[in-house]
Every structure is written in C-alpha cells, then in structure tokens.
Design a protein around this motif. Structure first.
Motif, PDB file in Angstrom:
ATOM      1  N   MET A 157     -35.132 -47.039  36.207  1.00  0.00           N
ATOM      2  CA  MET A 157     -35.787 -48.298  36.552  1.00  0.00           C
ATOM      3  C   MET A 157     -36.313 -49.306  35.449  1.00  0.00           C
ATOM      4  SD  MET A 157     -36.474 -49.762  39.149  1.00  0.00           S
ATOM      5  CE  MET A 157     -37.329 -51.245  39.744  1.00  0.00           C
ATOM      6  N   LYS A 158     -36.717 -48.739  34.360  1.00  0.00           N
ATOM      7  CA  LYS A 158     -37.017 -49.539  33.285  1.00  0.00           C
ATOM      8  C   LYS A 158     -35.961 -49.997  32.475  1.00  0.00           C
ATOM      9  CE  LYS A 158     -41.575 -47.378  32.501  1.00  0.00           C
ATOM     10  NZ  LYS A 158     -42.481 -46.466  31.299  1.00  0.00           N
ATOM     11  N   LYS A 159     -34.705 -49.263  32.439  1.00  0.00           N
ATOM     12  CA  LYS A 159     -33.713 -49.602  31.762  1.00  0.00           C
ATOM     13  C   LYS A 159     -33.088 -50.597  32.488  1.00  0.00           C
ATOM     14  CE  LYS A 159     -32.816 -45.158  29.595  1.00  0.00           C
ATOM     15  NZ  LYS A 159     -31.831 -44.001  29.343  1.00  0.00           N
ATOM     16  N   THR A 160     -32.808 -50.680  33.673  1.00  0.00           N
ATOM     17  CA  THR A 160     -32.379 -51.638  34.594  1.00  0.00           C
ATOM     18  C   THR A 160     -33.195 -52.959  34.350  1.00  0.00           C
ATOM     19  OG1 THR A 160     -31.734 -50.005  36.223  1.00  0.00           O
ATOM     20  CG2 THR A 160     -31.486 -52.246  36.850  1.00  0.00           C
ATOM     21  N   ALA A 161     -34.435 -52.802  34.552  1.00  0.00           N
ATOM     22  CA  ALA A 161     -35.221 -54.027  34.255  1.00  0.00           C
ATOM     23  C   ALA A 161     -34.783 -54.696  32.853  1.00  0.00           C
ATOM     24  CB  ALA A 161     -36.644 -53.807  34.463  1.00  0.00           C
ATOM     25  N   LEU A 162     -35.056 -53.985  32.038  1.00  0.00           N
ATOM     26  CA  LEU A 162     -34.677 -54.353  30.521  1.00  0.00           C
ATOM     27  C   LEU A 162     -33.297 -54.961  30.356  1.00  0.00           C
ATOM     28  CD1 LEU A 162     -35.719 -54.527  27.535  1.00  0.00           C
ATOM     29  CD2 LEU A 162     -35.019 -52.338  27.296  1.00  0.00           C
ATOM     30  N   PHE A 163     -32.371 -54.424  30.939  1.00  0.00           N
ATOM     31  CA  PHE A 163     -30.821 -54.923  30.879  1.00  0.00           C
ATOM     32  C   PHE A 163     -30.865 -56.364  31.627  1.00  0.00           C
ATOM     33  CE2 PHE A 163     -26.756 -55.367  32.937  1.00  0.00           C
ATOM     34  CZ  PHE A 163     -25.939 -55.354  31.662  1.00  0.00           C
ATOM     35  N   VAL A 164     -31.390 -56.343  32.715  1.00  0.00           N
ATOM     36  CA  VAL A 164     -31.265 -57.599  33.195  1.00  0.00           C
ATOM     37  C   VAL A 164     -32.031 -58.748  32.649  1.00  0.00           C
ATOM     38  CG1 VAL A 164     -32.369 -58.773  35.527  1.00  0.00           C
ATOM     39  CG2 VAL A 164     -31.365 -56.543  35.876  1.00  0.00           C
ATOM     40  N   THR A 165     -33.311 -58.643  32.250  1.00  0.00           N
ATOM     41  CA  THR A 165     -34.052 -59.394  31.289  1.00  0.00           C
ATOM     42  C   THR A 165     -33.462 -59.741  30.078  1.00  0.00           C
ATOM     43  OG1 THR A 165     -35.150 -57.893  30.339  1.00  0.00           O
ATOM     44  CG2 THR A 165     -36.424 -59.136  32.568  1.00  0.00           C
ATOM     45  N   THR A 166     -32.633 -58.989  29.358  1.00  0.00           N
ATOM     46  CA  THR A 166     -31.795 -59.301  28.170  1.00  0.00           C
ATOM     47  C   THR A 166     -30.745 -59.967  28.615  1.00  0.00           C
ATOM     48  OG1 THR A 166     -32.728 -57.035  27.329  1.00  0.00           O
ATOM     49  CG2 THR A 166     -30.767 -58.183  26.352  1.00  0.00           C
TER      50      THR A 166
END
Length: 112
Positions: free
Chosen positions: A1-10
C-alpha cells in the motif's frame, strides 16, 4: 500500500513538471480581427480633427513626472539632489513628525 501511494504521488509530481502551463493555440478568427482596443484607437484617430489628432497622440503617451523647479541643485533627471541642505529643507513635512522622521498623519497639516 505504501509503495502504491509513493508511486502515485511521485508520478503526479513528475507529470506536473512537464505539463504545459499555457496554451498557445490561436483561433483563426482572432488573427483576422484586431483587438477591440486597437479598433477603438483606429476609429478615434480617423474621426478626429487635425487638432484632436495631436491631442489623441499626446494622451496615449505615458505622462512623465514633472521636474521640480527650484533654485537648489538637481540631478540629471531633474529631481532634487538630496545631498544639499536647500533640498532637504524643502522636503520636510509642514507639520509634526514621528520619531522616525515620517509625517504624523493625525495632524491636518500633514494630510493632503
């Protein structure tokens, strides 16, 4: 979940850097028709009498700040040279001043 949120914001920030800020597309109608202000100026210039044409031209020019005419020394641009005592006395406010030297606007003598 954290990786997905980080990817989306980046991805969002990366894409916003390359996104166009202004559109430069020009409509075909805009190229043919001059701006409304240009039309008004052209109409005024055509309909004006010879004496009025010079007044229209003078009104369109930016108004320069008039030079202060005093016997005291002035700079090249016509403003008073504040290194001289005569100019400093002329620039003093008519009424009371605050501690920092600016006019105290509570008094009528300083309100203009």
């Amino acid at each position: 979940m954290k990786k997905t949120a980080l990817f989306v914001t980046t991805a969002f920030f990366a894409l916003s850097l390359f996104a166009p800020t202004k559109t430069f597309a020009v409509k075909k109608d805009d190229k043919k028709a001059p701006a409304k202000t240009e039309q008004v100026k052209a109409v005024k210039a055509e309909t004006a009498k010879p004496a009025e044409k010079t007044a229209v031209k003078a009104a369109e020019k930016p108004v320069a700040k008039p030079a202060v005419t005093t016997a005291a020394p002035t700079k090249k641009d016509g403003t008073p040279d504040m290194r001289f005592k005569a100019n400093k006395e002329a620039a003093k406010p008519a009424g009371p001043t605050k501690k920092d030297g600016t006019p105290d606007m509570r008094y009528k003598a300083n309100q203009k």
